[in-house]
Design a protein around this motif. Structure first.
Motif, PDB file in Angstrom:
ATOM      1  N   GLU A 238       7.575   2.392  12.788  1.00 13.98           N
ATOM      2  CA  GLU A 238       6.621   3.328  13.385  1.00 13.98           C
ATOM      3  C   GLU A 238       6.342   4.499  12.445  1.00 13.98           C
ATOM      4  N   THR A 239       7.373   4.969  11.766  1.00 12.89           N
ATOM      5  CA  THR A 239       7.178   6.029  10.771  1.00 12.89           C
ATOM      6  C   THR A 239       6.325   5.531   9.605  1.00 12.89           C
ATOM      7  N   LEU A 240       6.596   4.321   9.169  1.00 15.25           N
ATOM      8  CA  LEU A 240       5.856   3.757   8.042  1.00 15.25           C
ATOM      9  C   LEU A 240       4.383   3.511   8.390  1.00 15.25           C
ATOM     10  N   PHE A 241       4.108   3.166   9.631  1.00 14.44           N
ATOM     11  CA  PHE A 241       2.712   2.986  10.046  1.00 14.44           C
ATOM     12  C   PHE A 241       1.958   4.309   9.949  1.00 14.44           C
ATOM     13  N   GLY A 242       2.606   5.389  10.361  1.00 18.21           N
ATOM     14  CA  GLY A 242       1.979   6.696  10.225  1.00 18.21           C
ATOM     15  C   GLY A 242       1.696   7.036   8.779  1.00 18.21           C
TER      16      GLY A 242
ATOM     17  N   GLY B 118       0.787  -1.223   0.000  1.00 18.15           N
ATOM     18  CA  GLY B 118       0.000   0.000   0.000  1.00 18.15           C
ATOM     19  C   GLY B 118       0.817   1.269   0.000  1.00 18.15           C
ATOM     20  N   LEU B 119       2.163   1.161   0.105  1.00 20.00           N
ATOM     21  CA  LEU B 119       3.025   2.350   0.115  1.00 20.00           C
ATOM     22  C   LEU B 119       4.060   2.264  -0.990  1.00 20.00           C
ATOM     23  N   GLU B 120       4.410   3.390  -1.529  1.00 16.33           N
ATOM     24  CA  GLU B 120       5.496   3.490  -2.486  1.00 16.33           C
ATOM     25  C   GLU B 120       6.752   3.920  -1.744  1.00 16.33           C
ATOM     26  N   GLY B 121       7.830   3.158  -1.908  1.00 24.15           N
ATOM     27  CA  GLY B 121       9.064   3.512  -1.223  1.00 24.15           C
ATOM     28  C   GLY B 121       9.025   3.092   0.237  1.00 24.15           C
TER      29      GLY B 121
ATOM     30  N   GLU C 192      -1.545   7.536   3.855  1.00 25.44           N
ATOM     31  CA  GLU C 192      -1.311   7.489   2.416  1.00 25.44           C
ATOM     32  C   GLU C 192      -1.717   6.194   1.719  1.00 25.44           C
ATOM     33  N   ALA C 193      -1.861   5.109   2.459  1.00 25.77           N
ATOM     34  CA  ALA C 193      -2.059   3.816   1.805  1.00 25.77           C
ATOM     35  C   ALA C 193      -3.322   3.786   0.971  1.00 25.77           C
ATOM     36  N   ASP C 194      -3.273   3.036  -0.133  1.00 22.54           N
ATOM     37  CA  ASP C 194      -4.436   2.943  -1.009  1.00 22.54           C
ATOM     38  C   ASP C 194      -5.543   2.136  -0.336  1.00 22.54           C
TER      39      ASP C 194
END
Length: 660
Positions: free
Chosen positions: A265-269, A232-235, A274-276
């Motif tokens: 933790e940053t990616l969860f935020g 669901g995330l790019e990068g 942002e996730a589709d």
């Protein structure tokens, strides 16, 4: 009946063995102190002769007062007449569903229709009395290599996932590395890739590193999440933060967990913002499907941050964390599960008929999530271990928790079934470590009294494993090394388990390795385990060097052992290349499955683990000398694959010799 006789009778009823024979054949009697400790571990009050007598009377009354058995095991998809009924009306349903799948009118004997594999509850009513019977409906045998792959000679590559080097990982191998390794091995004709256990280790625990001492076997190790492959995330996270960890010669667990956790933790935020929609919906479904067990696990993770990683030091009945604090830890499990599933998909696409070969540890740490989440089922005040044997002459205390047999039966084996399902869900093969523990388990009391064996509900545990393996189309290997009871291996083969044959221990009368054509077929054969020397380590006596360095043997003993090892190697290899000789023996053996260690392909000398040590030897830390990116074109891997191919071992899509 006097006090000792009452205690003996209670132990017999609870499966505590009165004696066992050690490695030298000496009889070891279970002491009175040990008897009481093991009974306490099962939840019984043994503080006095009176309470022991009361407990025995209550258990006997419970059994004698029943009209029908507590539990039966029958074969699936087969009509089964039972030897009880007494004119009872009855109905049956799966234990986790309310829908009645069959019912019958009063008759002298109940006849069950053909049922699909599963664990059911039979409710029988007669003369105003209602009793329930656990009905375990299992296939006759586990899935077999031939039925799953249409061949019976396969090989695979085993490696320690944490030790994989790559240009993109974070200093510890991850699930993306696993997928890429599967593609490399599949291209060379391997049918599976095997890795160390990937059970959850505890998000906030920065000291536990042994994959065989997990926090919870029903959930995944989130340190293996590839931060650049978040669904669901790019990068991903900033790769520069991991440069030093990536360059380190050995895995730096403490520093890695600190940096990796911060990235997650940053990616969860970012995921929340942002996730589709597709990824958000997939996560939501995962949470719903995970049910109360996922919620409880997430609670443990939050509480371990608040009160420390050992739940035994927590306050009594800590407040349940608010739901908003649980989401992160459920998300981590979803990401890990998704990435592991993708690795299996890519392994199969690369030509592997089996794909991932995952390991199920004996038990969880006693301070970890599983022993807290399943505390109503866990034996208290004891640790799982092993008596002295040829692997460990001093015996072993693994400091692992065990399910109490009667408590597990009362829950219809649900905690174990969940763990099996999690392990098999994205695997074509699993290995059950210390499979002897399905029959009997060696418990060591905390009070210092000697260890002793307790019987397990062997047939029921086998049936439960067969149910889950059938559901997931998964082969099962039972690690059956050590002191093996007579007839145990034959029983396991009859149920479809594959044995575990280690060439280092398979010797002929002259000390050489056994003739490859004389061994069993229904086994996985390998040269070494994570606890034994590599091929080069064995050939150079590196294990003997370590014994001397640690003071386990003196200098004359070490010199004699090295000389004897040199003579062994010379006699076995006849001045040829020992590694090639070993791999050829494995390839030509009768074994249906052969596993080659990446350590041996690359010529590593050091073992991944040295039993009996913690910090004296770099256990579970060593990285491979060659990066993943170079393995796709590594002549050593190609040469190993060629040996396997020449012995007619290859997957169905790759590795077939070219026709002239």
């Amino acid at each position: 009946m006097n006090g000792d006789s009452t205690l003996d009778a209670l132990c017999d009823l609870c499966g505590i063995l009165p004696r066992y024979h050690d490695l030298q054949g000496q009889e070891r009697i279970t002491t009175l102190e040990t008897q009481k400790a093991l009974l306490r571990a099962n939840g019984f009050d043994v503080t006095s002769d009176a309470t022991i007598h009361e407990t025995l009377s209550a258990l006997r009354h419970e059994l004698e007062n029943r009209w029908f058995p507590q539990e039966i095991i029958i074969e699936s998809n087969k009509t089964t007449p039972l030897d009880f009924g007494l004119g009872a009306a009855w109905e049956i349903h799966l234990d986790d569903q309310d829908t009645v799948v069959a019912e019958g009118r009063p008759a002298d004997h109940i006849t069950l229709p053909a049922l699909k594999s599963g664990v059911y509850v039979l409710t029988a009513s007669v003369s105003g009395r209602i009793e329930t019977v656990t009905v375990i409906v299992a296939p006759k045998r586990l899935p077999q290599v031939q039925s799953l792959t249409q061949t019976d000679r396969l090989w695979g590559l085993n490696f320690a996932l944490y030790g994989i080097r790559s240009d993109r990982n974070t200093g510890l191998g991850d699930f993306e590395d696993l997928a890429e390794m599967s593609e490399i091995a599949g291209t060379e004709g391997a049918a599976f890739v095997g890795i160390n256990p990937i059970h959850n280790m505890g998000y906030f625990d920065k000291t536990a590193i042994s994959p065989y001492s997990p926090s919870h076997r029903g959930f995944l190790n989130t340190s293996y999440i590839a931060i650049d492959q978040i669904p669901g995330l790019e990068g991903g996270a900033e790769p520069l933060a991991f440069d030093e960890l990536r360059r380190a010669v050995a895995v730096q667990y403490h520093d890695h967990k600190h940096t990796h956790n911060a990235a997650l933790e940053t990616l969860f935020g970012r995921f929340q913002a942002e996730a589709d929609t597709k990824a958000q919906n997939a996560f939501a479904r995962f949470v719903v499907n995970g049910g109360a067990e996922l919620q409880t696990f997430a609670q443990f993770e939050v509480l371990s941050k608040n009160f420390g990683t050992d739940w035994r030091d927590w306050p009594n009945d800590p407040a349940v964390p608010p739901k908003e604090q649980l989401g992160f830890h459920m998300w981590l499990q979803w990401v890990a599960d998704t990435q592991l599933g993708r690795a299996q998909t890519r392994a199969v696409a690369a030509g592997m008929p089996l794909g991932l070969y995952l390991d199920l540890a004996v038990g969880p740490r006693r301070d970890g999530a599983e022993s807290w989440c399943e505390r109503d089922t866990i034996a208290q005040g004891v640790s799982v271990g092993a008596p002295p044997d040829h692997l460990s002459p001093e015996g072993q205390n693994w400091d692992l928790a065990a399910f109490a047999p009667r408590k597990l039966q009362a829950q219809r084996y649900a905690p174990l079934r969940r763990i099996l399902s999690q392990t098999m869900h994205h695997a074509g093969v699993i290995r059950i470590d210390h499979v002897l523990g399905l029959n009997r388990s060696f418990w060591l009391p905390d009070d210092g009294s000697p260890g002793a064996y307790i019987r397990k509900p062997f047939e029921a545990l086998l049936a439960v494993i067969k149910i889950e393996a059938e559901r997931h189309n998964c082969l099962v290997i039972g690690e059956d090394l050590g002191l093996v009871p007579d007839g145990f291996r034959d029983t396991m083969r009859g149920h479809g388990f594959y044995g575990y044959s280690v060439l280092q221990y398979e010797r002929d009368d002259h000390g050489g390795f056994r003739d490859p054509h004389s061994g069993a077929e229904q086994v996985l054969s390998c040269f070494a385990t994570h606890d034994t020397p590599t091929v080069n380590g064995f050939a150079t006596g590196r294990d003997i060097d370590w014994w001397a360095k640690l003071g386990w043997i003196d200098a004359p003993e070490a010199k004699h052992a090295q000389a004897r090892r040199h003579d062994e190697i010379t006699a076995i290899a006849h001045d040829g290349d020992f590694r090639t000789h070993v791999h050829t023996l494995l390839a030509r053996s009768n074994a249906a499955l052969v596993a080659v260690q990446l350590d041996d392909v690359l010529g590593s000398v050091e073992a991944q683990n040295l039993p009996g040590t913690i910090d004296e030897h770099p256990n579970w830390r060593r990285k491979y000398t060659s990066p993943l990116e170079g393995l796709a074109h590594d002549d050593r891997l190609t040469a190993t694959a060629s040996i396997m191919r020449d012995a007619a071992r290859h997957n169905s899509l790759k590795g077939v010799p070219d026709e002239d």
